[in-house]
Design an enzyme around this catalytic site. Structure first.
Site, PDB file in Angstrom:
ATOM      1  N   ARG A  39      -8.198  -2.851   9.488  1.00  0.00           N
ATOM      2  CA  ARG A  39      -7.280  -3.751  10.209  1.00  0.00           C
ATOM      3  C   ARG A  39      -7.958  -4.409  11.411  1.00  0.00           C
ATOM      4  O   ARG A  39      -7.610  -5.539  11.778  1.00  0.00           O
ATOM      5  CB  ARG A  39      -6.017  -3.001  10.610  1.00  0.00           C
ATOM      6  CG  ARG A  39      -5.258  -2.479   9.388  1.00  0.00           C
ATOM      7  CD  ARG A  39      -3.797  -2.246   9.647  1.00  0.00           C
ATOM      8  NE  ARG A  39      -3.193  -1.514   8.543  1.00  0.00           N
ATOM      9  CZ  ARG A  39      -2.771  -2.060   7.409  1.00  0.00           C
ATOM     10  NH1 ARG A  39      -2.891  -3.361   7.224  1.00  0.00           N
ATOM     11  NH2 ARG A  39      -2.234  -1.310   6.453  1.00  0.00           N
ATOM     12  N   LYS A  54      -5.212   6.576  14.538  1.00  0.00           N
ATOM     13  CA  LYS A  54      -5.332   5.883  13.252  1.00  0.00           C
ATOM     14  C   LYS A  54      -6.782   6.003  12.759  1.00  0.00           C
ATOM     15  O   LYS A  54      -7.515   6.888  13.189  1.00  0.00           O
ATOM     16  CB  LYS A  54      -4.891   4.423  13.403  1.00  0.00           C
ATOM     17  CG  LYS A  54      -3.401   4.249  13.647  1.00  0.00           C
ATOM     18  CD  LYS A  54      -2.607   4.557  12.400  1.00  0.00           C
ATOM     19  CE  LYS A  54      -1.142   4.241  12.550  1.00  0.00           C
ATOM     20  NZ  LYS A  54      -0.405   4.472  11.278  1.00  0.00           N
ATOM     21  N   ASP A  90       1.105  -0.901  12.434  1.00  0.00           N
ATOM     22  CA  ASP A  90      -0.133  -1.345  11.782  1.00  0.00           C
ATOM     23  C   ASP A  90      -0.538  -2.756  12.196  1.00  0.00           C
ATOM     24  O   ASP A  90      -1.710  -3.134  12.045  1.00  0.00           O
ATOM     25  CB  ASP A  90       0.013  -1.284  10.263  1.00  0.00           C
ATOM     26  CG  ASP A  90      -0.134   0.131   9.729  1.00  0.00           C
ATOM     27  OD1 ASP A  90      -0.693   0.978  10.441  1.00  0.00           O
ATOM     28  OD2 ASP A  90       0.324   0.388   8.602  1.00  0.00           O
ATOM     29  N   LYS A 137       0.824  -1.207   0.000  1.00  0.00           N
ATOM     30  CA  LYS A 137       0.000   0.000   0.000  1.00  0.00           C
ATOM     31  C   LYS A 137       0.859   1.258   0.000  1.00  0.00           C
ATOM     32  O   LYS A 137       0.635   2.197  -0.772  1.00  0.00           O
ATOM     33  CB  LYS A 137      -0.902  -0.045   1.233  1.00  0.00           C
ATOM     34  CG  LYS A 137      -1.965   1.030   1.350  1.00  0.00           C
ATOM     35  CD  LYS A 137      -2.991   0.574   2.394  1.00  0.00           C
ATOM     36  CE  LYS A 137      -3.977   1.663   2.765  1.00  0.00           C
ATOM     37  NZ  LYS A 137      -3.525   2.421   3.942  1.00  0.00           N
ATOM     38  N   GLN A 156       4.495   9.398   7.566  1.00  0.00           N
ATOM     39  CA  GLN A 156       3.654  10.382   6.886  1.00  0.00           C
ATOM     40  C   GLN A 156       4.134  11.808   7.147  1.00  0.00           C
ATOM     41  O   GLN A 156       4.167  12.631   6.230  1.00  0.00           O
ATOM     42  CB  GLN A 156       2.196  10.209   7.307  1.00  0.00           C
ATOM     43  CG  GLN A 156       1.583   8.919   6.798  1.00  0.00           C
ATOM     44  CD  GLN A 156       0.112   8.789   7.126  1.00  0.00           C
ATOM     45  OE1 GLN A 156      -0.488   9.657   7.742  1.00  0.00           O
ATOM     46  NE2 GLN A 156      -0.485   7.678   6.728  1.00  0.00           N
ATOM     47  N   ARG A 169      -7.219   2.745  17.843  1.00  0.00           N
ATOM     48  CA  ARG A 169      -7.037   1.291  17.741  1.00  0.00           C
ATOM     49  C   ARG A 169      -6.736   0.628  19.075  1.00  0.00           C
ATOM     50  O   ARG A 169      -6.935  -0.587  19.213  1.00  0.00           O
ATOM     51  CB  ARG A 169      -5.944   0.970  16.709  1.00  0.00           C
ATOM     52  CG  ARG A 169      -6.457   1.086  15.279  1.00  0.00           C
ATOM     53  CD  ARG A 169      -5.424   0.677  14.256  1.00  0.00           C
ATOM     54  NE  ARG A 169      -6.006   0.706  12.908  1.00  0.00           N
ATOM     55  CZ  ARG A 169      -5.305   0.818  11.803  1.00  0.00           C
ATOM     56  NH1 ARG A 169      -3.986   0.910  11.864  1.00  0.00           N
ATOM     57  NH2 ARG A 169      -5.908   0.835  10.628  1.00  0.00           N
ATOM     58  N   ARG A 199      -8.924  12.831  12.044  1.00  0.00           N
ATOM     59  CA  ARG A 199      -7.501  12.509  12.218  1.00  0.00           C
ATOM     60  C   ARG A 199      -6.651  13.772  12.237  1.00  0.00           C
ATOM     61  O   ARG A 199      -6.920  14.732  11.502  1.00  0.00           O
ATOM     62  CB  ARG A 199      -7.059  11.542  11.114  1.00  0.00           C
ATOM     63  CG  ARG A 199      -7.788  10.222  11.223  1.00  0.00           C
ATOM     64  CD  ARG A 199      -7.488   9.286  10.079  1.00  0.00           C
ATOM     65  NE  ARG A 199      -6.138   8.751  10.159  1.00  0.00           N
ATOM     66  CZ  ARG A 199      -5.640   7.863   9.308  1.00  0.00           C
ATOM     67  NH1 ARG A 199      -6.382   7.418   8.314  1.00  0.00           N
ATOM     68  NH2 ARG A 199      -4.416   7.428   9.439  1.00  0.00           N
TER      69      ARG A 199
END
Length: 429
Positions: free
Chosen positions: A388, A342, A315, A21, A169, A346, A122
């Site tokens: 996920r 995220k 991740d 990805k 990022q 999470r 986010r």
């Protein structure tokens, strides 16, 4: 769409996972601002990556699909992008909005980036702050903390910036903006995060100096189109690795998986837990390594994961909770506060969903603690709109006493459209 997953007797066979990805995103972005043709083979046709293609087409780039997972990008240089006529919608893709913001900050026009409800929640201030220091004119909700982001391109200044967290990022947004700066730009991370951007920038002809977690990029290079072969996504492969480790009598081969050293923290973790994962036939096509992985059912034990390990496994941490529930002893995850920003929080989400299926797990501010050798009772869980979480719950269902019903599995297409079909292929009843 809901999906019911129930226990199986073994995992076996040979499988390939879709393209990486992170690499797919970056190939489109850099190909769009390079000179000449870029050919991308093995592209991930997920919702997120297709959002990147859509955005750069709106910016005037000619991107042609030539095969099912192959694209040609005809770039015309750093300053060839065109002012979009409409708002650029990134869907659910945090990578698209953050990295593209770095590129758009150095353009000569105005653009607006937005996304779905998840993107609206986010944090964007982490990229807006350094880009503003470089001279970018960016605004957004709460003074740029959240999308939509309005960007008026400007001549940028080279800076030295210490990132508050190790984030590919943040780093990539600054490095991409550094292509348009008046002098060199340096990014210093607390720990080294994923380095796909640095590798690909070099492949396209950018001049970088890398010293551990300090990266310096020179401005205004002549980027030239490249052939990019995208390896299989390690984060996708991780779910099948987990399945083969915890389901009895399993033997699985996964072909053509990317094994970039900044991505395989999960592999290091399961090996530390006594997992049997063999790496075979390491090879390179371009700058990224790939290999075949052979996984066998293993007697696992708990470990502690923290510090510089976290950026390489971020991740896969929800999935690790599932594995840890089947290992001997205690597994502790700390320093993973980044999980809270995220697609969902999470930490909170994996704790709530694991409890729904009968697993005892303690929530920490920056992670979780889970005791091993627990029975997974089964039950009804939600993805909370997070791909996920949905995939992790599917793996839990393979060793559950009763079936697990997963709500809203359609979100899995964000990163892996064919996941449930591939899982069925290797599951033996």
């Amino acid at each position: 769409m809901n999906q019911t997953i129930q226990a199986i007797s073994s995992v076996s066979g040979t499988i390939s996972v879709p393209g990486d990805k992170s690499i797919s995103h970056r190939a489109i972005m850099l190909g769009s601002i390079a000179n000449g043709k870029t050919y991308v083979e093995g592209f991930l046709n997920s919702d997120d990556c297709l959002s990147t293609i859509r955005v750069f087409r709106q910016l005037g780039v000619e991107i042609e699909k030539v095969k099912e997972t192959s694209y040609t990008i005809r770039g015309k240089g750093l300053n060839s992008l065109k002012e979009p006529q409409e708002i650029l919608n990134v869907g659910n893709s945090g990578t698209t909005i953050r990295l593209t913001s770095g590129i758009l900050s150095g353009q000569s026009f105005h653009s607006v980036l937005t996304g779905d409800d998840s993107i609206a929640r986010r944090p964007m201030g982490r990229i807006v702050e350094p880009l503003r220091i470089m001279g970018a004119q960016i605004d957004g909700r709460e003074n740029g903390k959240y999308a939509p982001l309005s960007i008026r391109g400007n001549r940028l200044k080279g800076i030295t910036y210490k990132t508050p967290v190790a984030s590919a990022q943040i780093k990539s947004a600054i490095l991409f903006a550094g292509l348009y700066a008046d002098k060199e730009t340096t990014v210093i991370e607390p720990y080294l995060s994923r380095d796909h951007s640095e590798k690909m920038l070099k492949q396209f002809g950018a001049k970088l100096n890398i010293n551990k977690n300090t990266i310096t990029i020179q401005p205004e290079p002549e980027l030239e189109g490249q052939k990019i072969i995208v390896p299989g996504d390690f984060s996708s492969a991780a779910f099948f690795i987990a399945a083969a480790l915890i389901v009895p009598n399993s033997l699985l081969r996964i072909k053509n998986v990317g094994i970039n050293s900044t991505r395989v923290g999960f592999l290091e973790a399961v090996k530390a837990m006594n997992g049997s994962v063999e790496i075979e036939d390491i090879r390179y096509y371009g700058v990224e390594p790939m290999a075949d992985l052979v996984i066998k059912t293993s007697s696992l034990h708990g470990i502690t994961i923290s510090g510089e390990w976290i950026p390489k496994i971020i991740d896969e941490l929800p999935l690790l909770a599932v594995i840890a529930s089947q290992a001997e002893g205690t597994t502790i995850v700390r320093d993973a506060i980044e999980l809270r920003v995220k697609e969902t929080d999470r930490i909170k989400t994996i704790v709530s969903e694991m409890r729904k299926i009968g697993v005892k797990i303690e929530e920490l501010k920056d992670g979780f603690i889970i005791e091993g050798k627990q029975y997974i009772e089964g039950g009804r869980v939600s993805t909370h709109g997070d791909h996920r979480i949905g995939m992790a719950m599917a793996i839990a269902g393979l060793v559950s006493k009763k079936p697990i019903i997963i709500e809203n599995t359609g979100v899995i297409s964000i990163s892996y459209p064919g996941f449930l079909d591939d899982l069925a292929k290797i599951s033996k009843s």
